[in-house]
Motif scaffolding. Structure first.
Motif, mmCIF file in Angstrom:
data_model
loop_
_atom_site.group_PDB
_atom_site.id
_atom_site.type_symbol
_atom_site.label_atom_id
_atom_site.label_comp_id
_atom_site.label_asym_id
_atom_site.label_seq_id
_atom_site.Cartn_x
_atom_site.Cartn_y
_atom_site.Cartn_z
ATOM 1 N N PRO A 1 3.286 -10.591 2.694
ATOM 2 C CA PRO A 1 4.023 -11.010 1.451
ATOM 3 C C PRO A 1 3.048 -11.870 0.706
ATOM 4 C CG PRO A 1 5.402 -11.105 3.206
ATOM 5 C CD PRO A 1 4.364 -10.807 3.956
ATOM 6 N N TYR A 2 2.284 -12.789 1.442
ATOM 7 C CA TYR A 2 1.373 -13.960 0.901
ATOM 8 C C TYR A 2 0.289 -13.332 0.390
ATOM 9 C CZ TYR A 2 4.395 -17.109 3.188
ATOM 10 O OH TYR A 2 5.581 -17.661 3.597
ATOM 11 N N ALA A 3 -0.413 -12.165 0.718
ATOM 12 C CA ALA A 3 -1.234 -11.334 0.302
ATOM 13 C C ALA A 3 -0.825 -10.759 -0.988
ATOM 14 C CB ALA A 3 -1.744 -10.404 1.122
ATOM 15 N N TYR A 4 0.407 -10.241 -1.092
ATOM 16 C CA TYR A 4 0.719 -9.597 -2.059
ATOM 17 C C TYR A 4 0.981 -10.614 -3.433
ATOM 18 C CZ TYR A 4 2.149 -5.790 0.725
ATOM 19 O OH TYR A 4 2.241 -4.395 1.687
ATOM 20 N N SER A 5 1.389 -11.906 -3.209
ATOM 21 C CA SER A 5 1.672 -12.815 -4.058
ATOM 22 C C SER A 5 0.440 -13.357 -4.643
ATOM 23 C CB SER A 5 2.358 -13.993 -3.360
ATOM 24 O OG SER A 5 1.400 -14.792 -2.468
ATOM 25 N N LEU A 6 -0.727 -13.348 -3.697
ATOM 26 C CA LEU A 6 -2.017 -13.831 -4.540
ATOM 27 C C LEU A 6 -2.655 -12.679 -5.470
ATOM 28 C CD1 LEU A 6 -3.475 -15.381 -1.254
ATOM 29 C CD2 LEU A 6 -2.319 -16.437 -3.048
ATOM 30 N N ALA A 7 -2.382 -11.489 -5.026
ATOM 31 C CA ALA A 7 -2.782 -10.619 -5.955
ATOM 32 C C ALA A 7 -2.091 -10.333 -7.069
ATOM 33 C CB ALA A 7 -2.618 -9.040 -5.157
ATOM 34 N N ALA A 8 -0.793 -10.707 -7.138
ATOM 35 C CA ALA A 8 0.072 -10.902 -8.403
ATOM 36 C C ALA A 8 -0.183 -12.091 -9.253
ATOM 37 C CB ALA A 8 1.383 -10.863 -8.023
ATOM 38 N N LEU A 9 -0.599 -13.185 -8.539
ATOM 39 C CA LEU A 9 -0.877 -14.511 -9.111
ATOM 40 C C LEU A 9 -2.053 -14.518 -9.904
ATOM 41 C CD1 LEU A 9 0.815 -17.017 -6.695
ATOM 42 C CD2 LEU A 9 1.625 -16.211 -8.790
ATOM 43 N N TYR A 10 -3.203 -14.013 -9.128
ATOM 44 C CA TYR A 10 -4.682 -13.926 -9.300
ATOM 45 C C TYR A 10 -5.307 -12.666 -9.606
ATOM 46 C CZ TYR A 10 -3.695 -18.838 -7.790
ATOM 47 O OH TYR A 10 -3.162 -19.953 -7.875
ATOM 48 N N PRO A 11 -4.740 -11.896 -10.528
ATOM 49 C CA PRO A 11 -5.138 -10.324 -10.741
ATOM 50 C C PRO A 11 -6.518 -10.249 -11.143
ATOM 51 C CG PRO A 11 -3.849 -11.148 -12.785
ATOM 52 C CD PRO A 11 -3.633 -11.989 -11.781
ATOM 53 N N LEU B 1 6.722 -6.739 -6.772
ATOM 54 C CA LEU B 1 5.544 -5.883 -6.187
ATOM 55 C C LEU B 1 4.886 -4.907 -7.213
ATOM 56 C CD1 LEU B 1 6.964 -4.692 -2.690
ATOM 57 C CD2 LEU B 1 5.239 -6.590 -3.074
ATOM 58 N N SER B 2 5.545 -4.675 -8.245
ATOM 59 C CA SER B 2 4.867 -3.967 -9.337
ATOM 60 C C SER B 2 3.722 -4.725 -9.931
ATOM 61 C CB SER B 2 6.017 -3.580 -10.430
ATOM 62 O OG SER B 2 6.641 -4.485 -11.086
ATOM 63 N N GLU B 3 3.834 -6.212 -9.797
ATOM 64 C CA GLU B 3 2.694 -6.922 -10.632
ATOM 65 C C GLU B 3 1.522 -6.795 -9.787
ATOM 66 O OE1 GLU B 3 4.258 -10.751 -11.927
ATOM 67 O OE2 GLU B 3 6.058 -10.371 -11.092
ATOM 68 N N VAL B 4 1.292 -6.232 -8.614
ATOM 69 C CA VAL B 4 0.318 -6.291 -7.728
ATOM 70 C C VAL B 4 -0.609 -4.785 -8.296
ATOM 71 C CG1 VAL B 4 -0.613 -5.759 -5.492
ATOM 72 C CG2 VAL B 4 1.663 -7.031 -5.760
ATOM 73 N N ARG B 5 -1.500 -5.304 -9.054
ATOM 74 C CA ARG B 5 -2.220 -4.150 -9.851
ATOM 75 C C ARG B 5 -3.501 -3.411 -9.080
ATOM 76 N NH1 ARG B 5 1.557 -2.186 -12.672
ATOM 77 N NH2 ARG B 5 -0.014 -0.755 -13.724
ATOM 78 N N CYS B 6 -4.119 -4.358 -8.020
ATOM 79 C CA CYS B 6 -5.283 -4.164 -7.498
ATOM 80 C C CYS B 6 -4.846 -2.818 -6.229
ATOM 81 C CB CYS B 6 -5.779 -5.271 -6.813
ATOM 82 S SG CYS B 6 -4.921 -5.870 -5.445
ATOM 83 N N PRO B 7 -5.950 -2.366 -5.840
ATOM 84 C CA PRO B 7 -5.795 -1.292 -4.840
ATOM 85 C C PRO B 7 -5.055 -1.981 -3.386
ATOM 86 C CG PRO B 7 -7.722 -0.916 -5.777
ATOM 87 C CD PRO B 7 -7.408 -2.367 -6.512
ATOM 88 N N VAL C 1 6.655 2.394 4.552
ATOM 89 C CA VAL C 1 6.942 3.367 3.380
ATOM 90 C C VAL C 1 7.596 3.264 2.379
ATOM 91 C CG1 VAL C 1 7.423 5.829 3.257
ATOM 92 C CG2 VAL C 1 6.298 5.278 5.213
ATOM 93 N N GLU C 2 8.940 2.864 2.580
ATOM 94 C CA GLU C 2 9.604 2.400 1.487
ATOM 95 C C GLU C 2 9.393 1.171 0.614
ATOM 96 O OE1 GLU C 2 12.577 4.024 0.617
ATOM 97 O OE2 GLU C 2 12.196 5.192 1.940
ATOM 98 N N THR C 3 8.549 0.272 0.878
ATOM 99 C CA THR C 3 8.050 -0.860 0.472
ATOM 100 C C THR C 3 6.863 -0.321 -0.491
ATOM 101 O OG1 THR C 3 8.288 -2.579 2.300
ATOM 102 C CG2 THR C 3 6.813 -3.087 0.719
ATOM 103 N N VAL C 4 5.988 0.544 -0.004
ATOM 104 C CA VAL C 4 4.951 1.281 -0.689
ATOM 105 C C VAL C 4 5.149 1.849 -1.974
ATOM 106 C CG1 VAL C 4 3.238 2.985 -0.507
ATOM 107 C CG2 VAL C 4 3.345 1.421 1.243
ATOM 108 N N LYS C 5 6.640 2.064 -2.018
ATOM 109 C CA LYS C 5 7.049 2.940 -3.229
ATOM 110 C C LYS C 5 7.046 1.883 -4.274
ATOM 111 C CE LYS C 5 9.879 6.253 -0.868
ATOM 112 N NZ LYS C 5 11.186 6.623 -0.503
ATOM 113 N N ARG C 6 7.065 0.676 -4.315
ATOM 114 C CA ARG C 6 6.876 -0.532 -5.342
ATOM 115 C C ARG C 6 5.631 -0.912 -5.505
ATOM 116 N NH1 ARG C 6 12.183 -2.452 -5.809
ATOM 117 N NH2 ARG C 6 13.819 -1.611 -4.417
ATOM 118 N N LEU C 7 4.631 -0.289 -4.792
ATOM 119 C CA LEU C 7 3.329 -0.771 -4.984
ATOM 120 C C LEU C 7 2.432 0.314 -5.908
ATOM 121 C CD1 LEU C 7 2.336 -2.105 -1.633
ATOM 122 C CD2 LEU C 7 2.472 -3.547 -3.636
#
Length: 264
Positions: A101-111, A202-208, A226-232
């Motif tokens: 979750p922290y990895a995703y948050s950093l990707a969303a905060l610092y695209p 999670l839709s704010e995580v725009r990087c791969p 798998v269910e989480t990935v649907k939001r990325l």
């Protein structure tokens, strides 16, 4: 290994460790619920890599000061000056288990800074019913129970559940001591925040995002990932048949992915 500390804007100390080559591609490493920036064997496995690996200790882990947070993203919002302190213009992230979750948050905060996020057996977005439904009923009920408990109470419950699972030697290791050697608010907070809104979508995580996960994971069900990935928006799954949670085979495959990337 090079150890360092940095004072965050809230005056808390952030502890970090650097491995690998100082001039290499920067990779941020985020540990799991039971983890350390100085895990046994980490220096031997990372010191020869052609990358600059920076492991961060979250609040209450190791020498990082504990402080309360309302959501996962609260930690990432405090790191703006830290990137400049280490001269990190762009970097990849590896999130292990509860570090996801922290990895995703950093990707969303610092695209503009994040290249690719790699997830090893990551904690999924359990606040969504379709994700939590992939867990056994007893484990799903624990997340609901945590809502009415204090951070320290949750931490003590986790400590009591983990203790019988560790051999005596592991209880003396850095992973256990740095994560469960204090008053346990740190791991209690981690668990409570997993089930709360994370402070971003999670839709704010725009990087791969590359997610490596074993089909035999008994801690994080494969279906929940798998269910989480649907939001990325830009996710790729690497499915490892028969592998358990954060197994050596998954870690080896993740390292291979990092080394094969065009950026290393």
């Amino acid at each position: 290994m090079r150890l360092g500390s940095f004072q965050l804007p809230n005056d808390a100390s952030l502890s970090y460790a650097e491995y690998g080559t100082s001039t290499g591609k920067p990779v941020l490493l985020l540990h799991g619920l039971v983890g350390s920036i100085c895990s046994e064997g980490m220096e031997g496995s990372l010191c020869g890599l052609p990358m600059r690996v920076i492991a961060l200790a979250r609040p209450g882990y190791g020498d990082s000061d504990y402080f309360d947070m309302d959501c996962v993203a609260d930690w990432g919002r405090l790191l703006t000056e830290f990137w400049d302190h280490l001269g990190l213009q762009s970097f990849d992230i590896v999130g292990i288990s509860a570090g996801a979750p922290y990895a995703y948050s950093l990707a969303a905060l610092y695209p503009d800074r994040i290249g690719t996020v790699y997830i090893n057996s990551g904690i999924p977005a359990v606040r969504f019913p379709n994700v939590l439904a992939q867990y056994p009923a007893q484990e799903a009920a624990l997340y609901h129970a945590f809502r009415g408990m204090s951070r320290q109470e949750v931490g003590q419950a986790l400590y009591d559940s983990y203790l019988p699972l560790f051999p005596e030697a592991a209880l003396q290791g850095r992973d256990f001591r740095d994560s469960m050697g204090g008053d346990l608010r740190n791991i209690g907070q981690e668990a409570k925040l997993q089930e709360a809104p994370w402070g971003f979508e999670l839709s704010e995580v725009r990087c791969p995002v590359v997610l490596l996960h074993g089909t035999a994971d008994s801690e994080v069900p494969y279906g929940a990932m798998v269910e989480t990935v649907k939001r990325l928006p830009h996710a790729r799954i690497i499915k490892l048949e028969g592998e358990e949670h954060a197994s050596p085979a998954i870690t080896d495959r993740l390292m291979a992915e990092l080394l094969q990337s065009d950026n290393v």
